[in-house]
Write a protein that holds these residues in place. Structure first.
Motif, PDB file in Angstrom:
ATOM      1  N   VAL A  86       0.851  -1.189   0.000  1.00 32.73           N
ATOM      2  CA  VAL A  86       0.000   0.000   0.000  1.00 32.73           C
ATOM      3  C   VAL A  86       0.888   1.241   0.000  1.00 32.73           C
ATOM      4  O   VAL A  86       1.602   1.499   0.968  1.00 32.73           O
ATOM      5  N   LEU A  87       0.832   2.000  -1.086  1.00 30.75           N
ATOM      6  CA  LEU A  87       1.603   3.236  -1.214  1.00 30.75           C
ATOM      7  C   LEU A  87       0.664   4.423  -1.034  1.00 30.75           C
ATOM      8  O   LEU A  87      -0.268   4.612  -1.816  1.00 30.75           O
ATOM      9  N   LEU A  88       0.904   5.195   0.017  1.00 30.12           N
ATOM     10  CA  LEU A  88       0.201   6.461   0.221  1.00 30.12           C
ATOM     11  C   LEU A  88       1.086   7.542  -0.374  1.00 30.12           C
ATOM     12  O   LEU A  88       2.263   7.655  -0.007  1.00 30.12           O
ATOM     13  N   ILE A  89       0.539   8.325  -1.306  1.00 28.46           N
ATOM     14  CA  ILE A  89       1.364   9.290  -2.021  1.00 28.46           C
ATOM     15  C   ILE A  89       0.678  10.653  -2.048  1.00 28.46           C
ATOM     16  O   ILE A  89      -0.549  10.736  -2.068  1.00 28.46           O
ATOM     17  N   GLN A  90       1.483  11.700  -2.038  1.00 30.78           N
ATOM     18  CA  GLN A  90       0.960  13.064  -1.982  1.00 30.78           C
ATOM     19  C   GLN A  90       0.370  13.545  -3.309  1.00 30.78           C
ATOM     20  O   GLN A  90      -0.498  14.400  -3.320  1.00 30.78           O
ATOM     21  N   SER A  91       0.813  13.003  -4.416  1.00 29.32           N
ATOM     22  CA  SER A  91       0.418  13.519  -5.726  1.00 29.32           C
ATOM     23  C   SER A  91      -0.996  13.096  -6.113  1.00 29.32           C
ATOM     24  O   SER A  91      -1.584  12.204  -5.514  1.00 29.32           O
ATOM     25  N   ASN A  92      -1.495  13.737  -7.179  1.00 33.09           N
ATOM     26  CA  ASN A  92      -2.811  13.376  -7.705  1.00 33.09           C
ATOM     27  C   ASN A  92      -2.735  12.070  -8.488  1.00 33.09           C
ATOM     28  O   ASN A  92      -1.673  11.471  -8.607  1.00 33.09           O
ATOM     29  N   SER A  93      -3.845  11.663  -9.050  1.00 37.97           N
ATOM     30  CA  SER A  93      -3.945  10.343  -9.683  1.00 37.97           C
ATOM     31  C   SER A  93      -3.453  10.282 -11.122  1.00 37.97           C
ATOM     32  O   SER A  93      -3.592   9.251 -11.760  1.00 37.97           O
ATOM     33  N   ASN A  94      -2.892  11.355 -11.652  1.00 43.07           N
ATOM     34  CA  ASN A  94      -2.331  11.349 -13.002  1.00 43.07           C
ATOM     35  C   ASN A  94      -3.375  10.962 -14.048  1.00 43.07           C
ATOM     36  O   ASN A  94      -3.204   9.997 -14.783  1.00 43.07           O
ATOM     37  N   PRO A  95      -4.478  11.712 -14.126  1.00 40.58           N
ATOM     38  CA  PRO A  95      -5.537  11.351 -15.062  1.00 40.58           C
ATOM     39  C   PRO A  95      -5.160  11.639 -16.510  1.00 40.58           C
ATOM     40  O   PRO A  95      -4.229  12.384 -16.788  1.00 40.58           O
ATOM     41  N   GLY A  96      -5.889  11.055 -17.427  1.00 42.14           N
ATOM     42  CA  GLY A  96      -5.698  11.279 -18.853  1.00 42.14           C
ATOM     43  C   GLY A  96      -5.348  10.005 -19.572  1.00 42.14           C
ATOM     44  O   GLY A  96      -5.219   8.940 -18.978  1.00 42.14           O
ATOM     45  N   SER A  97      -5.185  10.117 -20.863  1.00 45.69           N
ATOM     46  CA  SER A  97      -4.841   8.940 -21.671  1.00 45.69           C
ATOM     47  C   SER A  97      -3.319   8.808 -21.757  1.00 45.69           C
ATOM     48  O   SER A  97      -2.583   9.777 -21.594  1.00 45.69           O
ATOM     49  N   ILE A  98      -2.889   7.577 -22.011  1.00 44.13           N
ATOM     50  CA  ILE A  98      -1.456   7.297 -22.120  1.00 44.13           C
ATOM     51  C   ILE A  98      -1.276   6.013 -22.920  1.00 44.13           C
ATOM     52  O   ILE A  98      -2.105   5.099 -22.832  1.00 44.13           O
ATOM     53  N   SER A  99      -0.227   5.954 -23.696  1.00 41.04           N
ATOM     54  CA  SER A  99       0.048   4.727 -24.440  1.00 41.04           C
ATOM     55  C   SER A  99       0.732   3.716 -23.522  1.00 41.04           C
ATOM     56  O   SER A  99       1.434   4.088 -22.577  1.00 41.04           O
ATOM     57  N   GLY A 100       0.492   2.447 -23.783  1.00 38.64           N
ATOM     58  CA  GLY A 100       0.991   1.372 -22.932  1.00 38.64           C
ATOM     59  C   GLY A 100       2.497   1.347 -22.759  1.00 38.64           C
ATOM     60  O   GLY A 100       3.000   0.898 -21.727  1.00 38.64           O
ATOM     61  N   ASP A 101       3.240   1.840 -23.733  1.00 44.38           N
ATOM     62  CA  ASP A 101       4.700   1.818 -23.621  1.00 44.38           C
ATOM     63  C   ASP A 101       5.232   2.861 -22.652  1.00 44.38           C
ATOM     64  O   ASP A 101       6.418   2.896 -22.350  1.00 44.38           O
ATOM     65  N   LYS A 102       4.349   3.726 -22.129  1.00 46.78           N
ATOM     66  CA  LYS A 102       4.778   4.748 -21.168  1.00 46.78           C
ATOM     67  C   LYS A 102       4.407   4.365 -19.736  1.00 46.78           C
ATOM     68  O   LYS A 102       4.532   5.175 -18.825  1.00 46.78           O
TER      69      LYS A 102
END
Length: 185
Positions: free
Chosen positions: A73-89
């Motif tokens: 379980v990783l609790l992290i300060q940042s947001n959830s990084n929304p949006g689209s992304i290609s699988g290689d990234k």
């Protein structure tokens, strides 16, 4: 300049604007991601976002690094990084204590059926993913990403599987952690 020429120019300008607008809307809005999982770890792992007392977001080669702890379980300060992304990234690695990494190339995002072929497949896969919402405290919604790492046979047998709301998940964490997160929104 005649009216046909003016109309054609307006049409071309409108078309150019529309094309530029659509191209901007289709660009990937998500940062690349790098998941570091303890070597040999099998089971569920969860990332809980926007937790002020969580770990700060780190980067490696412009990719967000999610350094999964031994408890999964990783609790992290940042947001959830929304949006689209290609699988290689989006890359997943087992990482040993001395920092050596072994890439986990298998991804499984559909139903997993209990078949002899799946039982005998010894490749390690990442199962699941995506962004979800939990409500650890009433009227307080928190974004999470939930995964499982292991072979198909281990996934079918639920080896190391735990729910985010279980004792191994967030159930034993104090409510203040989540209230602080929701009050900061």
């Amino acid at each position: 300049m005649n009216s046909t020429t003016r109309l054609t120019r307006r049409y071309l300008k409108a078309t150019a604007f529309l094309v530029l607008f659509l191209m901007a809307g289709c660009s990937e809005g998500r940062e690349p991601e790098l998941y570091l999982i303890p070597e040999g770890y099998v089971g569920s792992f969860h990332i809980v976002f926007n937790i002020p007392s969580g770990k700060p977001q780190t980067y490696e080669n412009r990719a967000r690094v999610y350094d999964i702890p031994e408890d999964g379980v990783l609790l992290i300060q940042s947001n959830s990084n929304p949006g689209s992304i290609s699988g290689d990234k989006i890359n997943f690695y087992y990482e040993s204590e001395d920092g050596n990494r072994r890439q986990i190339k298998g991804r499984w995002t559909t139903s997993l059926h209990d078949t002899p072929e799946n039982r005998s497949d010894d490749q390690v896969y990442i199962f699941g993913g995506g962004i979800g919402l939990i409500e650890p405290v009433r009227h307080c919604q928190i974004y999470t990403s939930d995964y499982y790492v292991g072979t198909k046979s281990q996934a079918l047998d639920n080896v190391g599987h735990f729910d985010i709301y279980s004792d191994q998940g967030i159930d034993n964490l104090p409510d203040e952690i989540f209230l602080e997160a929701c009050n900061n929104k």
